[in-house]
Design an enzyme around this catalytic site. Structure first.
Site, mmCIF file in Angstrom:
data_model
loop_
_atom_site.group_PDB
_atom_site.id
_atom_site.type_symbol
_atom_site.label_atom_id
_atom_site.label_comp_id
_atom_site.label_asym_id
_atom_site.label_seq_id
_atom_site.Cartn_x
_atom_site.Cartn_y
_atom_site.Cartn_z
ATOM 1 N N GLU A 132 0.829 -1.085 0.030
ATOM 2 C CA GLU A 132 0.173 0.100 0.111
ATOM 3 C C GLU A 132 0.916 1.296 -0.130
ATOM 4 O O GLU A 132 0.692 2.163 0.877
ATOM 5 C CB GLU A 132 -1.127 -0.031 1.154
ATOM 6 C CG GLU A 132 -2.075 -1.318 1.116
ATOM 7 C CD GLU A 132 -3.042 -1.144 2.389
ATOM 8 O OE1 GLU A 132 -4.179 -1.645 1.951
ATOM 9 O OE2 GLU A 132 -2.517 -0.814 3.458
ATOM 10 N N ARG A 158 5.463 -7.953 8.593
ATOM 11 C CA ARG A 158 4.195 -8.188 8.180
ATOM 12 C C ARG A 158 4.063 -8.638 6.733
ATOM 13 O O ARG A 158 4.740 -8.313 5.871
ATOM 14 C CB ARG A 158 3.366 -6.829 8.125
ATOM 15 C CG ARG A 158 3.042 -6.389 9.669
ATOM 16 C CD ARG A 158 2.358 -4.877 9.520
ATOM 17 N NE ARG A 158 0.912 -5.350 9.613
ATOM 18 C CZ ARG A 158 -0.044 -4.736 8.961
ATOM 19 N NH1 ARG A 158 0.335 -3.990 7.869
ATOM 20 N NH2 ARG A 158 -1.436 -4.902 9.193
ATOM 21 N N ARG A 171 -5.955 -11.331 -5.300
ATOM 22 C CA ARG A 171 -5.260 -10.598 -4.315
ATOM 23 C C ARG A 171 -5.071 -11.515 -2.928
ATOM 24 O O ARG A 171 -4.198 -11.415 -2.387
ATOM 25 C CB ARG A 171 -6.179 -9.487 -3.841
ATOM 26 C CG ARG A 171 -5.540 -8.862 -2.578
ATOM 27 C CD ARG A 171 -6.381 -7.358 -2.077
ATOM 28 N NE ARG A 171 -6.200 -7.117 -0.687
ATOM 29 C CZ ARG A 171 -6.556 -6.068 -0.227
ATOM 30 N NH1 ARG A 171 -7.423 -5.029 -1.095
ATOM 31 N NH2 ARG A 171 -6.583 -5.802 0.976
ATOM 32 N N ASP A 229 -8.516 -8.960 4.192
ATOM 33 C CA ASP A 229 -8.134 -7.879 5.043
ATOM 34 C C ASP A 229 -9.367 -7.823 6.153
ATOM 35 O O ASP A 229 -10.228 -6.830 5.983
ATOM 36 C CB ASP A 229 -8.126 -6.459 4.231
ATOM 37 C CG ASP A 229 -7.711 -5.404 5.093
ATOM 38 O OD1 ASP A 229 -7.259 -5.553 6.404
ATOM 39 O OD2 ASP A 229 -7.748 -4.222 4.513
ATOM 40 N N GLU A 259 -12.907 -2.141 12.120
ATOM 41 C CA GLU A 259 -12.938 -1.514 10.824
ATOM 42 C C GLU A 259 -13.768 -1.785 9.830
ATOM 43 O O GLU A 259 -14.381 -1.115 8.915
ATOM 44 C CB GLU A 259 -11.425 -1.503 10.138
ATOM 45 C CG GLU A 259 -11.102 -1.070 8.915
ATOM 46 C CD GLU A 259 -9.879 -1.309 8.171
ATOM 47 O OE1 GLU A 259 -9.739 -1.055 6.970
ATOM 48 O OE2 GLU A 259 -8.975 -1.993 8.693
ATOM 49 N N HIS A 269 -15.780 -7.778 1.144
ATOM 50 C CA HIS A 269 -15.352 -6.438 0.569
ATOM 51 C C HIS A 269 -16.423 -5.802 -0.228
ATOM 52 O O HIS A 269 -15.948 -5.076 -1.027
ATOM 53 C CB HIS A 269 -14.044 -6.592 -0.129
ATOM 54 C CG HIS A 269 -12.938 -5.652 0.380
ATOM 55 N ND1 HIS A 269 -13.176 -4.274 0.257
ATOM 56 C CD2 HIS A 269 -11.700 -5.851 0.861
ATOM 57 C CE1 HIS A 269 -12.074 -3.465 0.728
ATOM 58 N NE2 HIS A 269 -11.174 -4.603 1.257
#
Length: 650
Positions: free
Chosen positions: A248, A281, A292, A321, A349, A459
């Protein structure tokens, strides 16, 4: 009360003469209302350095541990038992201590919180106010919440904290900030908590104008060794670094055609003389055509055995994620020569922020069904703490901080046991309160999966802030894997991401038995069905219903579940204080409204492709799709929307 340290400290000795950690243990024991307690520092074969044993004799309780922190943990365990039981029950517990004793050892030597706190006191994916760390006032002014934070963590066995965001500012390694970190470390140390820092891989370039951050460059290696020496001069028990690299937009070794192992090992070599570690990580993915969900495995698995022994690869529980439900990340178990740790997200989140009641222990226990706890070296949780009076925003969000600590200490504990512990210590011992509210907690994670993304969907969130539904989201020039359509792939033929051998072949990354199970839609568990398969709207489910009908049923079920939570909570008013009762009541009202929003948005949008009616036994949508598409919440990564903001914008 009797307090003594083995045979070398007299009963009732002034706590001012004791080491700091034992001083705290002594102070905490003032709350103990049972048999007098003796603390004994002693190595025992069955005890790890932080473990403890509690025994009862006729006239006293003895807590034994090889280390001072272990004694403190033993004291907190004793107080937990007291807080969970009334006097009669506590006498029965003490009797069991006389007959059997209590022996506790932590499952992991590293049980750590990852704070995504920025130096300006914003918190990325934080929904409980500002960062706890007031960098402008440090090191001169120490907030009393720093010690309170350490005390809370020690009481549930957490022994490490990463103070800053994985999207790290290089300034955290400047001397000015290291002196501030030192002040926090001094507060935390007596509670057995070591400090760690997230570091930016390009720090040598930013702080000292080096021309490169290449991990094989001699000047870069020299810079990191010098910086590590400075850190340990200030903080002798510094734990080490957490690194987000080449993900990212963050810099990393791949910028110089080096591997993640080469980058991690350079830092590990600098830390090793001080017994420091690197947590590297594995959350990496790039804007290419690869699935992904496969990329972390593809990038890290070939590096197995190439990492130094003081490097731990930190892997998110799922391959995307922190979604409401994901299959476990196949990288777990695929690197037998490399130490691995799991990264859970405590902050919500993708789970309604601090507006939704979502008890996460069942999610984490689901992960441990597939990944044996013994296969991991350590465990980390992305923190949900902030300056809000109740620390976590939603009163029930505290249960996830508590559950993380308890599972990090003992992953064999059940979700039910942890909920029971937390409720008794937080609200009431009355079974008329405990039983219905515990059921509500235990059902809450499945409810949010139902009203957000059932059957393996994932997502579908709004752009950027990830609060509400936006399955139609289209941002010009955005990376495909940041958009919901990349994941749901709804079209006239059906819905779901084909990760079978006929698609991206992500199923091949799992062990043979699971890979075969997931690869076939007739054997794939339905909770993961649309994660691994793109199926027709008319696909027949195990219930006999079509896929479209089953999807509608799940969304409707989620709404009904949260409405039942409302009813349960409304009947609990007489058992707890009015302030917390009203706060939870108001947030459940938001959650019901949000659940309806999710249900209507997803079903109305997917109906455009399915071309089928919503079944008659399903509650009809109350929104219009075009109106839903116009919703734009003006919130960022750092805020939780209020009821007023939500009402105004939808």
């Amino acid at each position: 009360m009797l307090f003594c340290l083995g045979l070398r400290t007299a009963a009732g000795e002034s706590n001012r003469q004791l080491p700091a950690t034992l001083n705290i243990a002594h102070r905490e024991l003032q709350r103990w209302k049972g048999t007098p307690v003796e603390l004994v520092l002693k190595k025992e074969k069955q005890l790890l350095p932080e473990g403890f044993h509690i025994r009862r004799t006729t006239d006293k309780l003895t807590i034994t541990s090889p280390g001072e922190t272990g004694l403190l943990y033993g004291v907190y365990h004793l107080l937990r038992l007291q807080d969970m039981h009334n006097c009669d029950q506590l006498r029965k517990v003490e009797t069991r201590m006389q007959e059997e004793g209590i022996t506790e050892n932590p499952a992991y030597s590293l049980r750590i919180l990852n704070h995504w706190d920025n130096l300006d006191r914003t918190v990325e994916r934080g929904y409980a106010g500002q960062s706890l760390w007031n960098w402008d006032e440090l090191p001169g002014t120490l907030s009393p919440r720093y010690e309170a934070y350490a005390r809370i963590n020690a009481s549930i066995g957490i022994n490490g904290t990463v103070l800053n965001n994985v999207n790290a500012s290089p300034q955290i390694l400047s001397t000015v900030y290291l002196e501030k970190v030192q002040a926090l470390a001094d507060v935390f140390r007596p509670y057995g908590i070591r400090v760690y820092l997230s570091v930016n891989f390009a720090s040598p370039m930013v702080l000292d104008n080096l021309s490169t951050a290449d991990p094989l460059d001699k000047n870069v290696i020299r810079w990191w060794k010098k910086k590590v020496k400075e850190i340990y001069r200030l903080i002798p028990d510094f734990g080490g670094f957490l690194v987000k690299a080449n993900s990212e937009g963050q810099p990393g070794p791949c910028d110089y055609n080096r591997t993640h192992a080469e980058g991690a090992n350079m830092l590990a070599d600098a830390l090793k003389p001080y017994q420091g570690i690197v947590m590297w990580r594995a959350f990496v993915y790039s804007a290419n055509d690869a699935d992904r969900a496969k990329q972390a495995y593809q990038e890290f698995q070939p590096l197995d055995g190439r990492f130094c022994d003081n490097v731990i690869v930190q892997i998110k529980n799922g391959p995307i994620d922190f979604q409401p439900r994901e299959p476990y990340n196949p990288l777990f178990g695929a690197m037998p020569k490399t130490a691995q740790m799991v990264e859970f997200q405590i902050t919500q989140e993708y789970l309604g922020f601090s507006n939704h009641l979502v008890y996460l222990a069942p999610m984490w226990k689901e992960f441990f069904r597939f990944v044996p706890p013994s296969s991991l070296k350590a465990i980390a949780g992305v923190a949900n703490t902030g300056t809000d009076a109740n620390w976590c925003g939603h009163p029930f969000a505290q249960s996830n901080w508590y559950a993380f600590g308890r599972l990090a200490w003992n992953p064999a504990l059940t979700s039910e046991e942890i909920a029971d512990e937390w409720l008794k210590q937080t609200f009431s011992h009355d079974r008329n309160f405990i039983e219905p509210v515990s059921r509500m907690m235990l059902e809450s994670r499945e409810a949010v999966v139902n009203y957000m993304m059932p059957l393996g969907l994932h997502h579908l969130f709004a752009w950027g802030h990830h609060y509400g539904p936006e399955p139609w989201c289209h941002i010009p020039d955005a990376r495909p894997d940041w958009l919901p359509s990349y994941y749901h792939r709804a079209d006239a033929e059906g819905i779901g991401f084909n990760r079978s051998t006929g698609g991206s072949n992500a199923t091949a990354q799992y062990c043979d038995s699971l890979g075969k199970l997931y690869d076939n839609p007739t054997t794939c568990p339905e909770e993961y069905l649309l994660w691994f398969h793109h199926l027709p709207w008319t696909h027949r489910m195990k219930s006999g219903r079509t896929l479209w009908e089953e999807l509608c049923l799940h969304y409707d079920c989620g709404v009904r579940q949260v409405r039942n939570f409302q009813k349960t909570w409304d009947s609990m008013e007489k058992y707890i204080d009015g302030e917390r009762f009203k706060e939870v009541q108001q947030r459940l009202e938001i959650q019901v409204s949000d659940a309806i929003w999710w249900k209507d948005a997803c079903l109305l949008y997917f109906q455009e492709y399915a071309k089928q009616p919503i079944p008659q036994n399903i509650e009809s949508p109350i929104h219009n799709l075009e109106d839903l598409k116009r919703i734009a919440l003006p919130i960022s990564n750092y805020e939780c929307p209020s009821k007023e903001l939500l009402d105004k914008n939808r």
